[in-house]
Design a protein around this motif. Sequence first.
Motif, PDB file in Angstrom:
ATOM      1  N   VAL A  27      -6.186  -2.379  -5.952  1.00  0.00           N
ATOM      2  CA  VAL A  27      -6.321  -3.120  -7.209  1.00  0.00           C
ATOM      3  C   VAL A  27      -5.136  -2.766  -8.104  1.00  0.00           C
ATOM      4  CG1 VAL A  27      -7.801  -3.646  -9.175  1.00  0.00           C
ATOM      5  CG2 VAL A  27      -8.834  -2.934  -7.022  1.00  0.00           C
ATOM      6  N   MET A  28      -4.518  -3.787  -8.676  1.00  0.00           N
ATOM      7  CA  MET A  28      -3.449  -3.553  -9.635  1.00  0.00           C
ATOM      8  C   MET A  28      -4.064  -3.217 -11.002  1.00  0.00           C
ATOM      9  SD  MET A  28      -0.578  -3.704  -8.156  1.00  0.00           S
ATOM     10  CE  MET A  28       0.402  -3.618  -9.669  1.00  0.00           C
ATOM     11  N   PRO A  29      -3.649  -2.110 -11.606  1.00  0.00           N
ATOM     12  CA  PRO A  29      -4.193  -1.762 -12.928  1.00  0.00           C
ATOM     13  C   PRO A  29      -3.761  -2.767 -13.991  1.00  0.00           C
ATOM     14  CG  PRO A  29      -3.079   0.122 -11.901  1.00  0.00           C
ATOM     15  CD  PRO A  29      -2.719  -1.103 -11.114  1.00  0.00           C
ATOM     16  N   VAL A  30      -4.523  -2.799 -15.083  1.00  0.00           N
ATOM     17  CA  VAL A  30      -4.172  -3.603 -16.251  1.00  0.00           C
ATOM     18  C   VAL A  30      -3.351  -2.721 -17.189  1.00  0.00           C
ATOM     19  CG1 VAL A  30      -5.060  -4.896 -18.221  1.00  0.00           C
ATOM     20  CG2 VAL A  30      -6.263  -4.966 -16.020  1.00  0.00           C
ATOM     21  N   LEU A  42     -10.811   7.343  -4.985  1.00  0.00           N
ATOM     22  CA  LEU A  42      -9.886   6.561  -5.799  1.00  0.00           C
ATOM     23  C   LEU A  42      -8.563   7.308  -5.812  1.00  0.00           C
ATOM     24  CD1 LEU A  42      -8.799   4.582  -7.900  1.00  0.00           C
ATOM     25  CD2 LEU A  42     -10.095   5.817  -9.659  1.00  0.00           C
ATOM     26  N   LYS A  43      -7.519   6.633  -5.304  1.00  0.00           N
ATOM     27  CA  LYS A  43      -6.202   7.250  -5.215  1.00  0.00           C
ATOM     28  C   LYS A  43      -5.210   6.443  -6.042  1.00  0.00           C
ATOM     29  CE  LYS A  43      -7.209   8.388  -0.367  1.00  0.00           C
ATOM     30  NZ  LYS A  43      -6.728   8.250   1.029  1.00  0.00           N
ATOM     31  N   PHE A  44      -4.344   7.118  -6.782  1.00  0.00           N
ATOM     32  CA  PHE A  44      -3.335   6.423  -7.575  1.00  0.00           C
ATOM     33  C   PHE A  44      -2.219   7.395  -7.931  1.00  0.00           C
ATOM     34  CE2 PHE A  44      -6.706   8.015 -10.290  1.00  0.00           C
ATOM     35  CZ  PHE A  44      -6.028   8.683 -11.302  1.00  0.00           C
ATOM     36  N   ASN A  45      -1.091   6.824  -8.372  1.00  0.00           N
ATOM     37  CA  ASN A  45       0.067   7.630  -8.758  1.00  0.00           C
ATOM     38  C   ASN A  45       0.327   7.584 -10.254  1.00  0.00           C
ATOM     39  OD1 ASN A  45       0.881   8.621  -6.158  1.00  0.00           O
ATOM     40  ND2 ASN A  45       1.551   6.545  -5.659  1.00  0.00           N
ATOM     41  N   ALA A  46       0.142   6.399 -10.856  1.00  0.00           N
ATOM     42  CA  ALA A  46       0.422   6.226 -12.285  1.00  0.00           C
ATOM     43  C   ALA A  46      -0.432   5.083 -12.815  1.00  0.00           C
ATOM     44  CB  ALA A  46       1.909   5.935 -12.500  1.00  0.00           C
ATOM     45  N   PRO A  47      -0.573   4.983 -14.158  1.00  0.00           N
ATOM     46  CA  PRO A  47      -1.409   3.919 -14.753  1.00  0.00           C
ATOM     47  C   PRO A  47      -0.887   2.512 -14.506  1.00  0.00           C
ATOM     48  CG  PRO A  47      -1.043   5.690 -16.325  1.00  0.00           C
ATOM     49  CD  PRO A  47      -0.110   5.949 -15.191  1.00  0.00           C
ATOM     50  N   THR A  48       0.331   2.390 -13.996  1.00  0.00           N
ATOM     51  CA  THR A  48       0.914   1.051 -13.801  1.00  0.00           C
ATOM     52  C   THR A  48       1.188   0.725 -12.340  1.00  0.00           C
ATOM     53  OG1 THR A  48       3.117   1.965 -14.180  1.00  0.00           O
ATOM     54  CG2 THR A  48       1.972   1.023 -16.093  1.00  0.00           C
ATOM     55  N   THR A  49       0.804   1.615 -11.432  1.00  0.00           N
ATOM     56  CA  THR A  49       1.052   1.384 -10.008  1.00  0.00           C
ATOM     57  C   THR A  49      -0.259   1.111  -9.286  1.00  0.00           C
ATOM     58  OG1 THR A  49       0.925   3.757  -9.538  1.00  0.00           O
ATOM     59  CG2 THR A  49       3.107   2.837 -10.031  1.00  0.00           C
ATOM     60  N   PRO A  50      -0.208   0.506  -8.096  1.00  0.00           N
ATOM     61  CA  PRO A  50      -1.439   0.138  -7.396  1.00  0.00           C
ATOM     62  C   PRO A  50      -2.373   1.321  -7.175  1.00  0.00           C
ATOM     63  CG  PRO A  50       0.464  -0.846  -6.326  1.00  0.00           C
ATOM     64  CD  PRO A  50       0.999   0.094  -7.347  1.00  0.00           C
ATOM     65  N   ILE A  56       0.843  -1.193   0.000  1.00  0.00           N
ATOM     66  CA  ILE A  56       0.000   0.000   0.000  1.00  0.00           C
ATOM     67  C   ILE A  56       0.882   1.248   0.000  1.00  0.00           C
ATOM     68  CG2 ILE A  56      -1.842   1.230   1.207  1.00  0.00           C
ATOM     69  CD1 ILE A  56      -2.607  -1.447   2.509  1.00  0.00           C
ATOM     70  N   PRO A  57       0.831   2.059  -1.049  1.00  0.00           N
ATOM     71  CA  PRO A  57       1.667   3.272  -1.113  1.00  0.00           C
ATOM     72  C   PRO A  57       1.350   4.233   0.037  1.00  0.00           C
ATOM     73  CG  PRO A  57       0.740   2.755  -3.269  1.00  0.00           C
ATOM     74  CD  PRO A  57       0.046   1.870  -2.280  1.00  0.00           C
ATOM     75  N   ASP A  58       2.371   4.962   0.464  1.00  0.00           N
ATOM     76  CA  ASP A  58       2.195   5.937   1.544  1.00  0.00           C
ATOM     77  C   ASP A  58       1.544   7.223   1.053  1.00  0.00           C
ATOM     78  OD1 ASP A  58       3.386   4.255   3.437  1.00  0.00           O
ATOM     79  OD2 ASP A  58       5.402   4.928   2.864  1.00  0.00           O
ATOM     80  N   GLN A  59       1.848   7.603  -0.207  1.00  0.00           N
ATOM     81  CA  GLN A  59       1.328   8.852  -0.744  1.00  0.00           C
ATOM     82  C   GLN A  59       0.786   8.650  -2.147  1.00  0.00           C
ATOM     83  OE1 GLN A  59       4.809  11.399  -0.438  1.00  0.00           O
ATOM     84  NE2 GLN A  59       4.082  12.257   1.507  1.00  0.00           N
ATOM     85  N   PHE A  60      -0.124   9.536  -2.533  1.00  0.00           N
ATOM     86  CA  PHE A  60      -0.721   9.465  -3.865  1.00  0.00           C
ATOM     87  C   PHE A  60      -0.726  10.860  -4.483  1.00  0.00           C
ATOM     88  CE2 PHE A  60      -2.543   6.015  -1.398  1.00  0.00           C
ATOM     89  CZ  PHE A  60      -2.404   4.937  -2.259  1.00  0.00           C
TER      90      PHE A  60
END
Length: 385
Positions: free
Chosen positions: A378-381, A355-363, A263-267
Amino acid sequence: MKLVCSQIELNTALQLVSRAVATRPSHPVLANVLLTADAGTGKLSLTGFDLNLGIQTSLSASIESSGAITVPSKLFGEIISKLSSESSITLSTDDSSEQVNLKSKSGNYQVRAMSADDFPDLPMVENGAFLKVNANSFAVSLKSTLFASSTDEAKQILTGVNLCFEGNSLKSAATDGHRLAVLDLQNVIASETNPEINNLSEKLEVTLPSRSLRELERFLSGCKSDSEISCFYDQGQFVFISSGQIITTRTLDGNYPNYNQLIPDQFSNQLVLDKKYFIAALERIAVLAEQHNNVVKISTNKELQILNISADAQDLGSGSESIPIKYDSEDIQIAFNSRYLLEGLKIIETNTILLKFNAPTTPAIFTPNDETNFVYLVMPVQIRS
């Protein structure tokens, strides 16, 4: 053994314990249900046990003589279920104990039986850890995580739910390698200062098979919201006891993954979504996504404050929907497995979600838009251009 009991109560009890009967038994007796009549207590006990999961329950009966016998779960259960519910059932064994005789208003039946001596003892914990947990909170923890466990037996440790009891809290987690559900509940365990209901001096962490926990969840759903369930653990065996019912299960061997590291610490990006609109749009788009690879793409439009949801089923068709959002970062496109999204989102009870995320390829993380401690990762496709 001879007794008289209610057809309805016997049928209900058989349906419960039969879920712990082996479908492919390693020994013939494991395809049976153990019946134990006790004239002293006036109780008929039923037990199903496949050496991993065990379920035991009891019902009141008018017992003329005590005894124990095992009967084929499937055949016996089907006969009982079809007998008249308007009359009681008389159940008896002959002198050789090789068959059980049934008598009811509907008719008379004889079922071949096996000796109770061949039936394995249900494991019970006499030492080790014990504690009492709020039944309703325990049910919530299972509902919030069970769906994310793996069905791949090659990843055995992931086919269960990791439970961590500490202080008065319960933290449950499940992952199949593509998604992760974590719920951290407080004030679940009865007073840690009372040694009569809790002897935990430090945290207890176990991973229990999802199959066993689904049976426990089914049982807990029928408990009163303020009731408690007693939990016992020792040497790879976990036992749950409440309201005269017992569920016992083996723990899964191995170390559960350190999911906190996932689980990432920051988004850098955060969306605020209306759950009802999002789920409804996803369900419509999923009709197309399911025709190909279950992939749905979502893309932000910061200027219009909308989220576009789309799917392309190659030669079959395509579709898109838009819903309002609150978003103030750079526009981005990210893809997910539609089934993973829907299963996790339906667990969240708040009207709005984050919905929190950093990039299209990160959790990516979905959480309720309040102070509750539920996290769905959720891991992106990966999107191929």
